[in-house]
Design a protein around this motif. Structure first.
Motif, PDB file in Angstrom:
ATOM      1  N   GLY A 478       0.813  -1.206   0.000  1.00 21.01           N
ATOM      2  CA  GLY A 478       0.000   0.000   0.000  1.00 21.01           C
ATOM      3  C   GLY A 478       0.847   1.256   0.000  1.00 21.01           C
ATOM      4  O   GLY A 478       0.526   2.243  -0.682  1.00 21.01           O
ATOM      5  N   LEU A 479       1.933   1.245   0.753  1.00 22.30           N
ATOM      6  CA  LEU A 479       2.801   2.411   0.812  1.00 22.30           C
ATOM      7  C   LEU A 479       3.509   2.632  -0.519  1.00 22.30           C
ATOM      8  O   LEU A 479       3.709   3.771  -0.943  1.00 22.30           O
ATOM      9  N   LEU A 480       3.886   1.538  -1.193  1.00 21.59           N
ATOM     10  CA  LEU A 480       4.511   1.691  -2.508  1.00 21.59           C
ATOM     11  C   LEU A 480       3.521   2.262  -3.512  1.00 21.59           C
ATOM     12  O   LEU A 480       3.874   3.108  -4.345  1.00 21.59           O
ATOM     13  N   ARG A 481       2.277   1.812  -3.419  1.00 23.52           N
ATOM     14  CA  ARG A 481       1.257   2.367  -4.309  1.00 23.52           C
ATOM     15  C   ARG A 481       1.085   3.859  -4.061  1.00 23.52           C
ATOM     16  O   ARG A 481       0.924   4.650  -4.989  1.00 23.52           O
ATOM     17  N   ALA A 804      11.880   1.584  10.564  1.00 24.09           N
ATOM     18  CA  ALA A 804      12.410   1.668   9.207  1.00 24.09           C
ATOM     19  C   ALA A 804      11.474   2.395   8.260  1.00 24.09           C
ATOM     20  O   ALA A 804      11.902   3.175   7.417  1.00 24.09           O
ATOM     21  N   ALA A 805      10.170   2.148   8.394  1.00 23.03           N
ATOM     22  CA  ALA A 805       9.211   2.714   7.441  1.00 23.03           C
ATOM     23  C   ALA A 805       8.579   3.997   7.927  1.00 23.03           C
ATOM     24  O   ALA A 805       8.060   4.775   7.140  1.00 23.03           O
ATOM     25  N   GLY A 806       8.591   4.232   9.244  1.00 20.96           N
ATOM     26  CA  GLY A 806       7.957   5.428   9.776  1.00 20.96           C
ATOM     27  C   GLY A 806       6.544   5.155  10.242  1.00 20.96           C
ATOM     28  O   GLY A 806       6.139   4.016  10.452  1.00 20.96           O
ATOM     29  N   ALA A 807       5.776   6.224  10.411  1.00 21.81           N
ATOM     30  CA  ALA A 807       4.401   6.117  10.896  1.00 21.81           C
ATOM     31  C   ALA A 807       3.463   5.822   9.730  1.00 21.81           C
ATOM     32  O   ALA A 807       3.546   6.436   8.669  1.00 21.81           O
ATOM     33  N   VAL A 808       2.554   4.861   9.974  1.00 19.53           N
ATOM     34  CA  VAL A 808       1.622   4.422   8.933  1.00 19.53           C
ATOM     35  C   VAL A 808       0.204   4.548   9.462  1.00 19.53           C
ATOM     36  O   VAL A 808      -0.106   4.052  10.551  1.00 19.53           O
ATOM     37  N   LEU A 809      -0.644   5.207   8.711  1.00 17.32           N
ATOM     38  CA  LEU A 809      -2.059   5.357   9.044  1.00 17.32           C
ATOM     39  C   LEU A 809      -2.855   4.298   8.292  1.00 17.32           C
ATOM     40  O   LEU A 809      -2.681   4.144   7.080  1.00 17.32           O
TER      41      LEU A 809
END
Length: 921
Positions: A478-481, A804-809
């Motif tokens: 989802g983050l890559l999208r 590594a990726a940070g905060a994700v909602l």
């Protein structure tokens, strides 16, 4: 007597950095053992540079100077050095000062800073890198401001400070320029830092891809073998630079290796001319000696094909770390180990330093693979399917990618004029936050297609010494999208999408015209379009009697139709004398004459030669003159409707993302947010819990902290017994809900453990008895009474933090959709208003929010605002490492949070806000 902890050598300040010219240097604290290095360094600095540093002639350092500049407490006085080959090339130091400019300690938050860079290394960006690192050290030691003095003629050093992007003040007095600047990172300083990082890392890759000379170390004396094979591939590809063969078994005197006809040497050190790139193909135990020779000779980069490193176990992993450490000591970047090699098809280079038997056709597709086998398969497949259609600009098989990684190639491809599409096969992502940032910037300019192997394993593949991330693969996808990356599932889909994107314009929308000589194949294509979210027009059947002219006419009309954004042509074998070349020419003629550029793909079943004919004109018969120029129009062909449509659908989604990326939205401000009050609450809570790791807040503390951000949680009162339940209901007002809050029962409506719309005392007491009989004793199930919320759609809002990726909602519908089906959408924090709107619409069950099957639409604007407030909370306060709001009922008017929990911890380190550095080995 023990050394105070603050005087212990701070090893975590050590870092490797890429400089402006693409070389590397090591930055580390200066120690008393560096006295001789400092004296040697100072002797190589020009008198002018010494004058600029000390404002007076200063030909040599006294013993007192050497002692002062090598003895530090690493708190009030700190010195850092940039080294190459173990020797100093630049130094920087700060001394804490008080308001009068005198030496100070303790609470003073200002320091004086000064640099000295060896003349031979000026202009490489060494001072800029040192400034970033000394500023990070100072912040760690509670220094908030730097002061620096320079002579007006020292324009280079003044520019280092003024270009850094920090908030600063400048004054001139007594012939000296004084600069003062705050060390808190700003948007401008981060932008400067990232721009320098991009240029340096891109340059380091460019040096690897375009060497002027190359040595193959480990070239066998007999045909065959790894080194000899690579050497022959280099020569067969037509490398434009100088090539050398190196083997310790060659004769002592320089000779010529036959039949290749290249100079043969026993060591790189005996080569008189510069060597830019070394391909290393010797056993792992001999690599250190080779690296040392290359470093002493000034080689700029290494491609290590040798195996026996981290993929072989702990001993090999340590050998791999030592390889990177040794190479970086000499300022070299490393591709590999266990790599397949690299390729650059540019006319001025023509480099095939790989195990691929032939140099691919030149083109505009960049290819990065973490697997040698997959890389070779991709090269072979593209050559077989795309000969004349698309070609390769650059290729690298990174192997264990101990140093050079996909992030470095993203930096290079972003500005590479020879690459229009980037394809990547990844098995691990060592720095997801940086990868997403670089991918978003690259995707805004050119398509980036990624397939990720090892999707269902949490550990990195053998050989990949990278940190692992706890975020599930679905979240990463989802983050890559969100970053504009075209994520596909298989290597076949990677090639399919790459062929379409490299040869066709981006579609303006999802409307697809379908035409061809087979009704059945057209219907399969129609169904595939619907499955992939496209909007197919009714297929046009040309019948099996259709000739090439009929295809030309139909395609011409489809491309001229304003209701069509793309065309899929379907074809099956025909009866008659028509050739594949005739059909290809007809289709190309129609595309060439089209009034607007639209993508076209062909789906064919068992028509030999059609794909090749669509990619290039037929070869003329002998005596017909020179071969024709490549056609301006090239059309990709696919053997299955599903593959063509999937590639087209990815192009449609990417084109839509490109349009939206031009206006990414904004992070809204809310007047009722109390950021300072929330920060004070968090400090108190961390102190009270003496937290060294994450702690879950109580319900009261959670509600108070959420209220600071305008998020209200529906009141719920404990009910340890029936009488308490009645008193709670009377306080809240009927009707009420009765539910358990024990961890093993929360959000388990499927167990029948929730009673709703209880309108009176009798009904409440009866429900209390039923639940305790069904689920357990009151003290086990922890019943609460809560006010009833209006009817609506139950949803879940979460924020999780990965170092590594940070905060994700995250957002999804409560219950089975998110738990069983994984129907959850994700966005990186901070989320914009556009992100929030897309987030709730990207789950498959989103229609339930918008009036599905005649139901009442719910208040999605209020839901978007809640998402944005949660995003602001975790972005403003990195101490909030987890937020869970469940369920959140979205009613016709407003949203109602029925349950919430927050976790806080000392803020994790933000690697993306620190100084530039290469990943540690």
């Amino acid at each position: 007597m023990q050394t105070p902890p603050e005087h212990v050598y701070p090893a975590h300040w050590e870092a490797d950095v890429v400089l402006r010219d693409g070389g590397t240097a090591r930055i580390r604290p200066i120690t008393p053992d560096d006295a001789e290095r400092l004296v040697s360094f100072y002797e190589q600095v020009s008198d002018e540079s010494k004058y600029y540093r000390f404002f007076a002639p200063y030909p040599r350092l006294s013993d007192r100077d050497v002692h002062r500049f090598t003895h530090h407490d690493y708190v009030d006085r700190v010195g850092l050095a940039a080294t190459v080959g173990g020797e100093f090339i630049a130094t920087v130091r700060y001394d804490r000062i008080d308001g009068r400019g005198m030496p100070a300690s303790g609470t003073a938050d200002e320091a004086e800073v000064a640099f000295l860079v060896q003349d031979a290394h000026q202009g490489r960006g060494v001072a800029s890198a040192l400034l970033e690192h000394i500023a990070a050290v100072a912040r760690e030691r509670s220094i908030r401001r730097f002061a620096a003095e320079a002579l007006p003629a020292n324009t280079k050093m003044i520019k280092v400070f003024t270009d850094a992007g920090y908030t600063q003040k400048r004054s001139f007095e007594d012939g000296i320029v004084r600069l003062e600047f705050d060390l808190e990172p700003t948007d401008a300083s981060l932008a400067v830092q990232r721009a320098r990082e991009r240029l340096a890392e891109a340059r380091s890759v460019q040096r690897l891809l375009a060497p002027r000379s190359l040595a193959v170390v480990g070239t066998g004396r007999e045909p065959g073998g790894l080194g000899r094979t690579v050497l022959r591939n280099v020569l067969a590809g037509g490398f434009t630079g100088r090539t050398y063969a190196v083997n310790t078994a060659f004769p002592a005197e320089p000779s010529v290796l036959e039949p290749e006809g290249v100079p043969a040497h026993r060591s790189v050190l005996t080569i008189e001319d510069p060597v830019d790139l070394a391909v290393v193909a010797v056993p792992a135990e001999h690599v250190p000696a080779v690296v040392a020779d290359c470093g002493e000779h000034g080689v700029q980069g290494l491609v290590v094909l040798s195996a026996g490193y981290a993929e072989s176990g702990p001993e090999g992993r340590e050998r791999q770390r030592e390889l990177v450490r040794q190479a970086r000591t000499y300022g070299m970047r490393v591709i590999g180990p266990n790599a397949l090699g690299l390729i650059n098809t540019a006319d001025g280079v023509r480099l095939n330093a790989s195990l691929s038997p032939e140099l691919p056709a030149a083109g505009r597709v960049g290819l990065f693979s973490q697997s040698g086998a997959i890389g070779i398969a991709l090269l072979s497949g593209l050559h077989r399917r795309a000969a004349g259609l698309v070609g390769i600009s650059t290729f690298v098989s990174a192997g264990n990618r101990a140093d050079v990684s996909g992030n470095d190639f993203l930096q290079y491809w972003h500005d590479d004029p020879d690459t229009d599409v980037a394809l990547m096969y990844l098995e691990s992502i060592g720095n997801p936050r940086k990868f997403a940032r670089l991918a978003r910037r690259t995707a805004a300019r050119k398509p980036l297609v990624v397939v990720k192997g090892a999707r269902h394993g949490s550990a990195a593949p053998a050989g990949h010494t990278v940190p692992t991330t706890r975020i599930p693969d679905a979240t990463v996808s989802g983050l890559l999208r969100q970053a504009g990356v075209i994520r596909v599932d298989t290597v076949t889909e990677l090639a399919d999408a790459g062929l379409l994107l490299a040869s066709q314009p981006l579609p303006a929308g999802p409307r697809v015209a379908i035409l061809g000589n087979s009704e059945s194949l057209a219907l399969l294509t129609y169904d595939a379009c619907l499955t992939d979210g496209l909007r197919p027009l009714m297929p046009r059947d040309l019948t099996t009697a259709a000739a090439p002219a009929d295809f030309r006419t139909a395609l011409t009309e489809a491309l001229a139709d304003r209701a069509c954004d793309a065309v899929v042509v379907t074809a099956i074998p025909w009866v008659g004398d028509t050739s594949a070349a005739d059909l290809a020419e007809a289709l190309r003629d129609a595309v060439a004459a089209a009034p607007a550029a639209k993508p076209v793909a062909v789906v064919h079943l068992e028509i030999p030669g059609l794909a090749e004919a669509l990619a290039a004109p037929p070869t003329p018969a002998p005596g017909d003159g020179p071969p024709p120029a490549p056609p301006a129009v090239r059309i990709p062909a696919y053997p299955a409707a599903e593959r063509a449509v999937r590639a087209l659908a990815e192009a449609v989604r990417y084109a839509q993302w490109r349009k939206q990326a031009a206006d990414p939205g904004r992070v809204p401000e809310y007047d009722d947010i109390d950021e300072a009050g929330a920060a004070a609450d968090i400090d108190v809570l961390l102190t009270a819990h003496r937290a060294t790791r994450a702690v879950t807040l109580s319900a009261a503390d959670t509600q108070r902290l959420l209220a600071r951000y305008g998020i209200a949680v529906l009141p719920a009162l404990p009910a340890p017994d029936p009488d308490s339940a009645v008193r709670a209901a009377e306080r809240l007002g009927y009707p009420v809900a009765l539910k358990p809050t024990a961890p093993h029962l929360r959000h388990r409506a499927d167990l029948g453990g929730v009673r709703l719309d209880l309108g009176g005392e009798a009904e409440l007491r009866r429900s209390y008895t039923e639940l305790t009989e069904l689920l357990g004793r009151p003290e086990e199930i922890r019943l609460v009474v809560q006010s009833m919320a209006p009817r609506g759609v139950d949803t879940v809002v979460r924020a999780t933090i990965d170092p590594a990726a940070g905060a994700v909602l995250s957002f999804g519908l409560a219950g089975a959709p998110s738990l069983l089906l994984g129907d959850t959408a994700h966005r990186l924090v901070p989320a914009t208003d556009r992100d929030a709107a897309e987030l709730i619409r990207s789950v498959r069950t989103a229609p339930l929010l918008f009036g599905w099957r005649g139901s009442t639409p719910v208040d999605t604007p209020a839901l978007e605002e809640l998402l944005l407030r949660v995003s602001r909370l975790v972005d403003d306060h990195p101490e909030v490492v987890g937020a869970d709001l469940e369920p959140v009922i979205v009613a016709q008017h407003g949203v109602h949070v029925l349950g919430a929990s927050l976790r806080i911890a000392p803020p994790p380190a933000r690697t993306d806000l620190g100084p530039r550095s290469l990943p540690p080995y």
